[in-house]
Scaffold this active site. Structure first.
Site, mmCIF file in Angstrom:
data_model
loop_
_atom_site.group_PDB
_atom_site.id
_atom_site.type_symbol
_atom_site.label_atom_id
_atom_site.label_comp_id
_atom_site.label_asym_id
_atom_site.label_seq_id
_atom_site.Cartn_x
_atom_site.Cartn_y
_atom_site.Cartn_z
ATOM 1 N N GLY A 12 20.262 6.497 7.111
ATOM 2 C CA GLY A 12 21.409 6.423 8.001
ATOM 3 C C GLY A 12 21.695 7.829 8.483
ATOM 4 N N CYS A 13 22.369 7.986 9.597
ATOM 5 C CA CYS A 13 22.473 9.333 10.150
ATOM 6 C C CYS A 13 23.652 9.481 11.095
ATOM 7 C CB CYS A 13 21.223 9.679 10.943
ATOM 8 S SG CYS A 13 19.703 9.459 10.039
ATOM 9 N N ALA A 14 23.853 10.725 11.511
ATOM 10 C CA ALA A 14 24.810 11.038 12.573
ATOM 11 C C ALA A 14 24.048 11.649 13.734
ATOM 12 C CB ALA A 14 25.826 12.045 12.054
ATOM 13 N N ASN A 209 19.424 7.368 14.635
ATOM 14 C CA ASN A 209 20.117 6.795 13.494
ATOM 15 C C ASN A 209 19.659 5.350 13.393
ATOM 16 O OD1 ASN A 209 21.850 5.659 11.678
ATOM 17 N ND2 ASN A 209 23.655 5.765 12.988
#
Lengths: 368, 502
Positions: A12-14, A209
């Protein structure tokens, strides 16, 4: 040490990015501030940036950003570069000491132009020649990795929180008309600098993401077109897919987005005949490049950025506009952090690309 | 000179006299004369030696009075000389003939579908709920030209691709080998569901041309029923080179099945055997195949994709590559579990390779050569469930053909006696008394239900993997894991072993 490529890392990411469409160049402080706000979405195992317009003095040369794990790999790559390119300039990528950043690999950049004789020999276009060399370094030289290879742009990435990576690379000293950034939350610990985002090829850079469940299909399709997928990461595949569709197959970027996040058949069936035929052909021919599963991506390229969600919008993506600047990010707060009075904020629908390009005048000025 | 048969009956039919109401339905329904009635004594009895265990009498008996038992082997147990070997030897000692059989290979070879497991999403990638989101199974068959041109006119010269609403088609079964009513059931169901049925090598009966837009019209070495109108009526033209059930040999429909109607459709004299030679006698090489492909393309003005069907054999990957380069739009590979109306038993049971390995090898070979997009790849040969289909598509097929499963939906009980023409279920027979047992309307509904059920299951499995479109499954071997397979098998299938991470 295990690297990306030894296994896959769902994460997961920004993501955050902006472009000044009037070509105004700004330093990296704003993008760092924006991505730092979303620290909850990262876990300190990867951060990175891509910046466009940062090397006006070398704008006609390919800027090769490389990381080396040791001197041996650097020597091997330098031999390759000297064989194939004329080197206009080279130096260590400037960094500063940041406490939270662990041991960094050797970080070098080279401004190069391919030797004409080598291109003639290869019977390829200059871009394909470049692409092949990048793939060759990534696949064959152990301990070396091409971080970016475009003109008048560069990617800066590593293991750490993105704001620390930005500090480490002294991004406050670079001026760019567009910036994209990424904070990473891998569910595994690669501890490898090459595994951070963005992933790049020529002028393309992609931050992402999500987790692409069609990865196996996408990858096997791209392998037919001589892309060497070495890193087992979804994002690498997205960069190559866009390169194939836009640069090699000459599709407009907006249509390439409709390949990656295709309209549903039930939508296509309702279109007027001409459009229906076109979208049907796109899905039929490039069905294997459809990105399935949750994703939001920002694609950086010379003269613009594009943000895109999967067709079901399974990951967050918000866009904002203020005067001549287009913002895109995982969260609205990340936009308001750097543009509190943003005029217009909207949440793009799944599969609907948001594209910001330099105005014609700015484009001319920057390439003059 | 007939000799005394030493063979004991394989099955015993047991009638519960307390239940039997002597309605004689079993006598009328048995296609093999196993059920008898002695009017003089008003007595029902069975000739067990005639029973093939097709279960027609059991299913039809209104009193539930009948049960069929497998008899013990006619020998002491022997792990090497099985009952099958013994019966075959006895039969051949009595007849001196070639052993014949029907349907597909029933021997206990490994079934790779049963050694492959599918993936599902958890946490990092949400499953997709087919009840909430569109799940797309539409599949297009044909050759793709790259890159997509934005100048429309350029693409007008392309052979149109053929859409399927589900990646499942009905495989080749000829009118003659199966009854008109079974054939019509397949045609109707294909039309109603938006998929294709395959005429097999016996032409298309005139009264079924209304379904031709959903037909794959086959051209086999016998050229039975092949004429320009037939080719132009179909949606896809298929050259049959080989068949999974009997690779390397031709077809043989006995004269008893060539009724007036079959003879009219096939364009051969009534009552004569219809023999398709093993090779097409105008195809002795790949360049000869190319000529036939282009003859058919010219005949159909490049408006129909041309498919070439081959059996899954040892060198199938290289053969498929040649076929793709010879101009085919679709390649159909038929595995060794594929069924048939008649085949020599030894060939059915011992020739060919599993479809799972064949499809994996062909898909990889075409990708290695960069021509996978130039052809569609259809897998055939023994698909038993929607899970088998999902696994085949993940290995690299665009779509699959089903035939045995379709016949089971119509009532077939796999007695393997299709070649006798006596089918009690009205499928593999031309006897009008028996063919009436299939009502095409009801048959089509049963087939439609099967496609519907399987399609729903495919959508559920896709959703579980976090995929909402079939094209993201095609060739996506990362969603497969092997269990209990050795390294060679894993390498050939291009899958990792269960327990290995992505």
């Amino acid at each position: 040490m295990l690297r990306e490529g030894d296994y896959r890392i769902p994460s997961g990411c920004a993501i955050s990015g902006f472009i000044n469409k009037d070509g105004r160049r700004v330093d990296g402080q704003a993008i760092i501030k924006s991505i730092a706000l979303m620290q909850e979405r990262s876990n300190g195992l990867g951060g990175g940036f891509a910046a466009y317009g940062i090397y006006p003095e070398y704008k006609d040369y390919y800027a090769l950003h490389l990381l080396f794990e040791d001197k041996l790999s650097r020597n091997q790559v330098e031999d390759l570069i000297k064989d194939n390119f004329y080197i206009e300039a080279e130096d260590r990528i400037p960094t500063r000491h940041v406490k939270s950043i662990g041991k960094a690999p050797l970080l070098w950049r080279y401004f190069v132009t391919p030797r004409v004789s080598k291109i003639d020999e290869s019977q390829e276009t200059e871009e394909n020649f470049m692409t092949r060399l990048v793939m060759r370094i990534n696949a064959q030289v152990s301990g070396a990795y091409v971080v970016s290879s475009g003109k008048n742009m560069g990617a800066f990435k590593g293991v750490g929180y993105p704001e620390d990576i930005g500090e480490f690379f002294r991004l406050d000293e670079y001026q760019a008309y567009s910036w994209i950034a990424h904070g990473r939350f891998p569910t595994n610990t690669p501890g490898w600098w090459g595994g951070a985002h963005p992933f790049t090829l020529l002028d393309w850079s992609v931050v992402h993401n999500g987790e692409v469940s069609s990865y196996g299909a996408n990858r096997r399709f791209l392998e037919m077109y001589d892309y060497k997928i070495t890193l087992q990461t979804d994002t690498e595949v997205i960069a190559y897919a866009i390169d194939l569709l836009v640069r090699r197959h000459k599709l407009p970027l907006e249509l390439a987005a409709r390949v990656l996040a295709a309209p549903f058949w039930q939508e296509i069936d309702r279109l007027p005949a001409g459009e229906r035929d076109l979208y049907t052909r796109l899905r039929v021919v490039y069905g294997s490049l459809l990105l399935n599963g949750p994703f939001s991506i920002i694609v950086g390229f010379s003269g613009g950025i594009m943000a895109l969600n999967d067709r079901l919008k399974l990951r967050p993506l918000v866009a904002g506009a203020q005067a001549n600047t287009l913002y895109v990010a995982s969260e609205e707060a990340a936009i308001r952090e750097i543009c509190p009075d943003v005029e217009q904020v909207w949440y793009p629908r799944g599969g609907e690309p948001v594209v910001g390009r330099l105005e014609e005048e700015a484009q001319c000025r920057l390439s003059a | 000179m007939p000799t005394l048969s030493l063979m004991s009956p394989e099955f015993s039919v047991v009638r519960d006299e307390n239940k039997c109401v002597k309605c004689l339905a079993c006598v009328r329904q048995c296609g093999f004369d196993a059920q008898q009635y002695d009017a003089a004594d008003d007595r029902l009895y069975t000739i067990d030696a005639n029973c093939v265990n097709c279960q027609r009498c059991v299913s039809i008996c209104p009193a539930g009075a009948l049960t069929i038992y497998k008899n013990p082997p006619p020998m002491r147990p022997n792990a090497y000389w099985s009952e099958g070997h013994l019966r075959n030897i006895m039969k051949q000692a009595e007849t001196g003939g070639v052993l014949l059989t029907g349907m597909g290979n029933d021997q206990p070879y490994p079934t790779y579908f049963d050694r492959l497991l599918l993936n599902a999403s958890q946490v990092t990638n949400p499953s997709i709920d087919p009840l909430r989101e569109p799940m797309e199974l539409r599949t297009y068959l044909g050759s793709r030209t790259e890159p997509v041109s934005l100048k429309e006119r350029q693409d007008k010269t392309r052979t149109p691709l053929v859409p399927l609403e589900t990646p499942i088609m009905f495989s080749a079964m000829s009118y003659g080998s199966i009854s008109h009513t079974a054939f019509e059931s397949l045609a109707r169901a294909a039309k109603e569901f938006g998929t294709l049925f395959n005429t097999g090598e016996g032409g298309l009966p005139e009264d079924l041309y209304q379904y031709a837009d959903h037909a794959v019209v086959q051209v086999a070495s016998g050229r039975f029923g092949v004429h320009a109108d037939y080719l132009n009526a179909g949606r896809v033209v298929e050259i049959k080179i080989g068949q999974g059930a009997k690779p390397g040999i031709g077809g043989h429909l006995p004269g008893e099945k060539i009724t007036a109607a079959v003879s009219a459709t096939r364009m051969i004299p009534e009552g004569t055997d219809a023999l398709s030679p093993a090779p097409h006698h105008d195809i002795y090489s790949i360049e000869d195949l190319k000529q036939l492909i282009y003859t058919l393309k010219e005949t159909t003005r490049y408006q129909k994709p041309v498919s070439v069907k081959v059996s899954a054999v040892h060198n199938v990957a290289a053969i498929a590559s040649g076929i793709a380069r010879a101009g085919a739009d679709i390649i159909t590979v038929d595995g060794f579990r594929g069924g048939t109306g008649a085949a020599p038993t030894m060939i059915r049971d011992h020739v060919g390779i599993p479809i799972e390995l064949a499809i994996a090898a062909v898909d990889q070979r075409l990708r290695d050569e960069g021509i996978r997009n130039h052809v569609s790849l259809v897998a055939a040969g023994g698909f038993r469930s929607s899970a088998d289909i999902v696994k085949a598509i993940a290995l690299g097929a665009d779509a699959v053909y089903i035939a045995t499963a379709a016949l089971i939906a119509l009532g077939c009980h796999l007695c393997q006696k299709c070649y006798t023409g006596k089918c009690s279920w009205g499928i593999a027979t031309q006897d009008p008394y028996k063919t009436r047992r299939i009502n095409p309307e009801i048959g089509a509904e049963r087939l439609y239900n099967l496609l519907r059920g399987w399609s729903h299951e495919i959508k559920e499995m896709l959703g579980g993997m976090g995929i909402n479109s079939i094209e993201s499954l095609r060739g996506n071997r990362l969603h497969l894991r092997g269990v209990g397979l050795n390294e060679v098998e894993l390498r050939l299938l291009g899958v990792k072993h269960a327990g290995e991470a992505i």
